[in-house]
Design a protein around this motif. Sequence first.
Motif, PDB file in Angstrom:
ATOM      1  N   GLY A 364      10.465 -16.296  13.877  1.00 32.52           N
ATOM      2  CA  GLY A 364       9.350 -15.562  13.306  1.00 32.52           C
ATOM      3  C   GLY A 364       8.829 -16.272  12.075  1.00 32.52           C
ATOM      4  N   ASP A 365       7.540 -16.028  11.730  1.00 31.87           N
ATOM      5  CA  ASP A 365       6.984 -16.687  10.551  1.00 31.87           C
ATOM      6  C   ASP A 365       5.758 -15.931  10.047  1.00 31.87           C
ATOM      7  N   HIS A 366       5.310 -16.350   8.872  1.00 31.94           N
ATOM      8  CA  HIS A 366       4.111 -15.796   8.232  1.00 31.94           C
ATOM      9  C   HIS A 366       3.458 -16.916   7.447  1.00 31.94           C
ATOM     10  N   GLY A 367       2.354 -16.624   6.784  1.00 31.03           N
ATOM     11  CA  GLY A 367       1.572 -17.657   6.124  1.00 31.03           C
ATOM     12  C   GLY A 367       0.253 -17.895   6.837  1.00 31.03           C
ATOM     13  N   TYR A 368       0.042 -17.185   7.948  1.00 30.29           N
ATOM     14  CA  TYR A 368      -1.148 -17.349   8.767  1.00 30.29           C
ATOM     15  C   TYR A 368      -2.385 -16.751   8.092  1.00 30.29           C
ATOM     16  N   ASP A 369      -3.506 -16.860   8.799  1.00 32.77           N
ATOM     17  CA  ASP A 369      -4.760 -16.224   8.393  1.00 32.77           C
ATOM     18  C   ASP A 369      -4.450 -14.813   7.890  1.00 32.77           C
ATOM     19  N   ASN A 370      -4.839 -14.517   6.666  1.00 35.80           N
ATOM     20  CA  ASN A 370      -4.452 -13.229   6.079  1.00 35.80           C
ATOM     21  C   ASN A 370      -5.194 -12.049   6.692  1.00 35.80           C
ATOM     22  N   ALA A 371      -6.172 -12.307   7.575  1.00 37.27           N
ATOM     23  CA  ALA A 371      -6.830 -11.214   8.291  1.00 37.27           C
ATOM     24  C   ALA A 371      -6.141 -10.896   9.617  1.00 37.27           C
ATOM     25  N   ALA A 372      -5.175 -11.709  10.029  1.00 39.75           N
ATOM     26  CA  ALA A 372      -4.492 -11.478  11.308  1.00 39.75           C
ATOM     27  C   ALA A 372      -3.738 -10.154  11.267  1.00 39.75           C
ATOM     28  N   PRO A 373      -3.786  -9.361  12.343  1.00 37.95           N
ATOM     29  CA  PRO A 373      -3.072  -8.072  12.348  1.00 37.95           C
ATOM     30  C   PRO A 373      -1.586  -8.215  12.048  1.00 37.95           C
ATOM     31  N   GLN A 374      -0.960  -9.282  12.508  1.00 41.68           N
ATOM     32  CA  GLN A 374       0.481  -9.457  12.290  1.00 41.68           C
ATOM     33  C   GLN A 374       0.837  -9.715  10.826  1.00 41.68           C
ATOM     34  N   MET A 375      -0.138 -10.069   9.997  1.00 44.00           N
ATOM     35  CA  MET A 375       0.122 -10.362   8.581  1.00 44.00           C
ATOM     36  C   MET A 375      -0.086  -9.158   7.670  1.00 44.00           C
ATOM     37  N   GLN A 376      -0.582  -8.044   8.213  1.00 42.65           N
ATOM     38  CA  GLN A 376      -0.893  -6.902   7.356  1.00 42.65           C
ATOM     39  C   GLN A 376       0.391  -6.257   6.835  1.00 42.65           C
ATOM     40  N   ALA A 377       0.377  -5.895   5.566  1.00 42.70           N
ATOM     41  CA  ALA A 377       1.582  -5.495   4.842  1.00 42.70           C
ATOM     42  C   ALA A 377       1.617  -3.997   4.573  1.00 42.70           C
ATOM     43  N   LEU A 378       2.815  -3.495   4.447  1.00 36.76           N
ATOM     44  CA  LEU A 378       3.041  -2.088   4.094  1.00 36.76           C
ATOM     45  C   LEU A 378       2.430  -1.751   2.739  1.00 36.76           C
ATOM     46  N   PHE A 379       1.878  -0.537   2.621  1.00 33.83           N
ATOM     47  CA  PHE A 379       1.550   0.044   1.319  1.00 33.83           C
ATOM     48  C   PHE A 379       1.766   1.544   1.381  1.00 33.83           C
ATOM     49  N   VAL A 380       2.657   2.038   0.519  1.00 32.51           N
ATOM     50  CA  VAL A 380       2.942   3.465   0.372  1.00 32.51           C
ATOM     51  C   VAL A 380       3.034   3.761  -1.126  1.00 32.51           C
ATOM     52  N   ALA A 381       2.495   4.888  -1.555  1.00 35.64           N
ATOM     53  CA  ALA A 381       2.579   5.282  -2.969  1.00 35.64           C
ATOM     54  C   ALA A 381       2.917   6.759  -3.061  1.00 35.64           C
ATOM     55  N   HIS A 382       3.741   7.109  -4.040  1.00 37.12           N
ATOM     56  CA  HIS A 382       4.216   8.484  -4.196  1.00 37.12           C
ATOM     57  C   HIS A 382       4.451   8.756  -5.673  1.00 37.12           C
ATOM     58  N   GLY A 383       4.102   9.946  -6.117  1.00 35.18           N
ATOM     59  CA  GLY A 383       4.372  10.301  -7.507  1.00 35.18           C
ATOM     60  C   GLY A 383       3.342  11.273  -8.046  1.00 35.18           C
ATOM     61  N   PRO A 384       3.482  11.657  -9.299  1.00 36.68           N
ATOM     62  CA  PRO A 384       2.606  12.685  -9.858  1.00 36.68           C
ATOM     63  C   PRO A 384       1.133  12.289  -9.903  1.00 36.68           C
ATOM     64  N   ALA A 385       0.827  10.985  -9.931  1.00 33.29           N
ATOM     65  CA  ALA A 385      -0.570  10.564 -10.011  1.00 33.29           C
ATOM     66  C   ALA A 385      -1.236  10.464  -8.653  1.00 33.29           C
ATOM     67  N   PHE A 386      -0.448  10.471  -7.572  1.00 41.95           N
ATOM     68  CA  PHE A 386      -1.006  10.173  -6.253  1.00 41.95           C
ATOM     69  C   PHE A 386      -1.270  11.438  -5.440  1.00 41.95           C
ATOM     70  N   ARG A 387      -2.289  11.359  -4.610  1.00 40.80           N
ATOM     71  CA  ARG A 387      -2.603  12.443  -3.687  1.00 40.80           C
ATOM     72  C   ARG A 387      -1.452  12.626  -2.699  1.00 40.80           C
TER      73      ARG A 387
END
Length: 431
Positions: A364-387
């Motif tokens: 497995g690898d990464h470093g590819y075109d940053n628009a490729a679906p396989q390169m998309q990264a997790l983002f989760v946020a939690h806490g008093p400031a977040f919806r």
Amino acid sequence: MKILFRPLLCSLMAFGAGCATPQPQPAPPAAVSAPPAAASAKPAPAPLLLISIDGYRTDYIERGLSPTLASLAKQGVRAADGMQPSFPSLTFPNHYTIVTGLRPDHHGIINNTMSDPMLGKFSLSNRDAVSNGQWWAEATPLWETAQAHGMKTATMFWPGSEADIHGEHPDFWKPYDGKVTPDQRVDQLLAWLDQPAAERPTFMTLYFDAVDHAGHDFGPDSPQVNQALVETDAALARLVQGLQQRGLLDRINMIVLADHGMASAPMHNAVVLDKLIPITHVDLVSVGVLAGLNPKPGFDFAPIEAQLEKPQQHMTCWNKSRVPARFAYGSNPRVPQLLCLADVGWRISTSDYLAKKKKKPTQGDHGYDNAAPQMQALFVAHGPAFREAALVPSFPNVDVYPLMTHLLGLPPAANDGNYDAVKGMLKPDAQ
């Protein structure tokens, strides 16, 4: 709303900290879009914990193996289609982008492997280079800005934090040691939170790398990646339990993200450069998904450049001045003169390198075109400031930095981010 988790055994294993005190220097100018600094009359900001799960592709959360992370997402904010990494979608460039808000072309960490005429060679395994602040000095990481405004900071293995950037480290930090387990990393962070109030960090980072390692060694669809997801989520559960025990879970803002995704890339999917050009006539700065070539004294580089910029199977090459504008890459002096980007699922290599890798092939690898679906990264946020229970559209990872400076009430350094693009994930009274 609180998240309920089964109690987990939580033992503290504090194993030291380093600190330094010199004041930071400003970052080089770049495009800026960020909120104004918070007024001094405002109350102290809530602590902010930034967590990276290296190589956690955004769709991994759908596998049902990350219940703690899924619970944080359900009670907070998640980027439904993931967060877009900066180009190149590699570990060190993107971790430094997240804490500076600058794209790699602007902050200078343009690859995991690079060359500088004054500083020499840089690679992940070169501990002297990794800890040399001169490599990182083209930008100001968030921990420097926080410390300049009286906040304590702590980083658990964040790339860049073991370097003396502008002569300064975070207040609490550890040199990277891959043998430190996920549970020990959590316990160290909790130990730092147990410091007396005057020493307790306000901005913290935590780094996990097992998912990335398993993805490289066995591929993103392997049982080993699934096991790494389970083990990393157990460490997150340990963290949540520890925060609950300290009465902090509802008072701390947490951002859990990844630097990039992962694609299946069997070793036999290789473009072999020495079959296309006389490899001894070039300075080969890097190989892999993004190969970089510089002229070697005494040899004519023009025909090599012309040959590789022709249409090629499984890769595309450009002179650095002709890299597509959407990559925002190529102006930094450290970027090699000629760049070759592999198609997703392929690598660029040499015969000698492939012979060495037969002893430990990767899948497995990464470093590819940053628009490729396989390169998309997790983002989760939690806490008093977040919806709560909010799904937000994809956004570039440069926007995380102005979001964090806003949460901490800090004046941002020059950056490429856009706070307005991400402020909608916050509750109205936190915007």
